[in-house]
Design an enzyme around this catalytic site. Structure first.
Site, PDB file in Angstrom:
ATOM      1  N   GLN A  65       0.837  -1.213   0.000  1.00  0.00           N
ATOM      2  CA  GLN A  65       0.000   0.000   0.000  1.00  0.00           C
ATOM      3  C   GLN A  65       0.870   1.260   0.000  1.00  0.00           C
ATOM      4  O   GLN A  65       0.469   2.296   0.536  1.00  0.00           O
ATOM      5  CB  GLN A  65      -0.929   0.017   1.212  1.00  0.00           C
ATOM      6  CG  GLN A  65      -2.202  -0.772   1.042  1.00  0.00           C
ATOM      7  CD  GLN A  65      -3.162  -0.204  -0.016  1.00  0.00           C
ATOM      8  OE1 GLN A  65      -3.022   0.931  -0.476  1.00  0.00           O
ATOM      9  NE2 GLN A  65      -4.140  -0.996  -0.404  1.00  0.00           N
ATOM     10  N   SER A  66       2.039   1.199  -0.615  1.00  0.00           N
ATOM     11  CA  SER A  66       2.945   2.345  -0.588  1.00  0.00           C
ATOM     12  C   SER A  66       2.393   3.529  -1.380  1.00  0.00           C
ATOM     13  O   SER A  66       2.076   3.408  -2.564  1.00  0.00           O
ATOM     14  CB  SER A  66       4.299   1.935  -1.171  1.00  0.00           C
ATOM     15  OG  SER A  66       5.087   3.074  -1.394  1.00  0.00           O
TER      16      SER A  66
END
Ligand SMILES: Cc1ncc(COP(=O)(O)O)c(C=O)c1O
Length: 339
Positions: free
Chosen positions: A75-76
């Site tokens: 989920q960067s």
């Protein structure tokens, strides 16, 4: 500007707004609370990495590069913004997604940031070991060698701090100059700044900017990935590098100026806690401001605790730096389960 001599690409919508939060101030019955809206930097839903990328991409452009490579959690936000920056430049891009968070719902792997990464058509690689920062960076450098054989001139944006020049931190030196102008125009004196601290480009840039401008403002960093001792060392080393870049004596930063608190980290990176859920609900309900579970809700929870413990007086102005991350909310559907 302190950063004028460095090459820079124009990627962000600047200046971002500096806003007063009247409802949150009233709700917490403490100091006056202000927010710098770096969630509103524009590019592909914005966030703090856009300012950092302006200097990474500027450097890459000066080096004649035509491709970007980077690494981050599934989920960067950093990965999403890097892909968008490459697309805006018309460059080739690849990203590596690290498995850092166990036990998440399927939405974590598919919704929010990874959804947007795929939408922008980046080639994605997967890295199974989440807490091996050096290994994850090395895999990108190895991939860069392969891309060179294919005729690209790639620029790698690493996450590690050791031996690397923190070009991206210059974006936060610039942010502090921008914020100071805005605060001065509204007649507000900033008494403290609150930031999340991860790779530490934001924290080191803000602290380097404060020192570079000769200000005496404490910068409180709330840890999102490592404990406060490891993070303290990382921020100190990076701030020294930022000062070197700015032609300022690196010893202008001392250990006591680096403030890191890991109370908010909870069980670890990307993990929900009661305090995180409270901060997300509080900002949504009081101000219509969205926080993400990994970075902004943790640093906001840290600030809320400092206020509750009476660390600030009512006449002080506290600046919270909103670093974005909103798309990651879609990876945490349990936040509204049963509501
Ligand atoms: C929303 C958000 N806030 C804060 C951070 C941490 O910033 P830094 O890596 O500069 O410490 C990140 C990093 O990815 C982020 O995505």
């Amino acid at each position: 500007m302190l950063t004028n001599k460095f090459p820079k690409a124009n990627l962000a919508h600047l200046p971002t707004p500096l806003e007063f939060m009247p409802n949150l101030t009233k709700h917490l019955n403490g100091p006056k609370l202000w927010i710098k809206r770096d969630d509103a930097t524009g590019l592909a839903m914005g966030g703090n990495k856009v300012r950092q990328l302006e200097y990474y991409v500027g450097k890459a452009q000066a080096d004649g590069c035509d491709a970007l490579l980077t690494t981050g959690a599934v989920q960067s936000n950093h990965v999403r913004q890097t892909i968008a920056a490459a697309r805006k430049m018309g460059w080739y891009v690849e990203a590596q997604l690290e498995h850092r968070v166990d036990g998440r719902m399927p939405e974590y792997d598919n919704s929010g940031n990874p959804f947007l990464d795929k939408l922008m058509g980046a080639k994605l690689h997967y890295y199974p070991v989440g807490e091996d920062e050096g290994g994850a960076d090395q895999a990108m450098y190895d991939r860069a060698e392969e891309l060179k054989k294919d005729g690209y001139n790639p620029f790698v944006i690493p996450l590690g701090a050791v031996g690397k020049t923190p070009w991206g931190a210059l974006g936060y030196v610039e942010c502090i100059e921008e914020t100071l102008l805005q605060a001065t125009a509204t007649g507000m004196k900033i008494d403290a700044i609150v930031v999340p601290t991860g790779s530490a480009n934001t924290h080191a840039g803000v602290l380097g900017g404060v020192i570079g401008l000769g200000l005496d403002i404490p910068v409180y960093g709330f840890c999102v990935r490592r404990d406060m001792y490891a993070q303290h060392e990382r921020v100190l080393v990076k701030t020294r590098k930022v000062l070197q870049l700015l032609d300022i004596d690196e010893n202008a930063v001392t250990g006591d100026m680096v403030k890191c608190d890991d109370w908010v980290l909870g069980p670890g990176y990307g993990q929900l806690t009661e305090e995180v859920e409270e901060a997300i609900a509080m900002l949504g309900r009081e101000e219509g401001i969205l926080l993400d579970p990994t970075y902004t809700a943790k640093s906001m929870a840290g600030m809320i605790r400092m206020i509750r413990e009476g660390e600030f007086t009512k006449d002080q102005n506290i600046l919270y730096l909103h670093t974005g991350g909103t798309p990651a909310l879609f990876g945490y559907p349990e936040l509204v389960a049963g509501k």
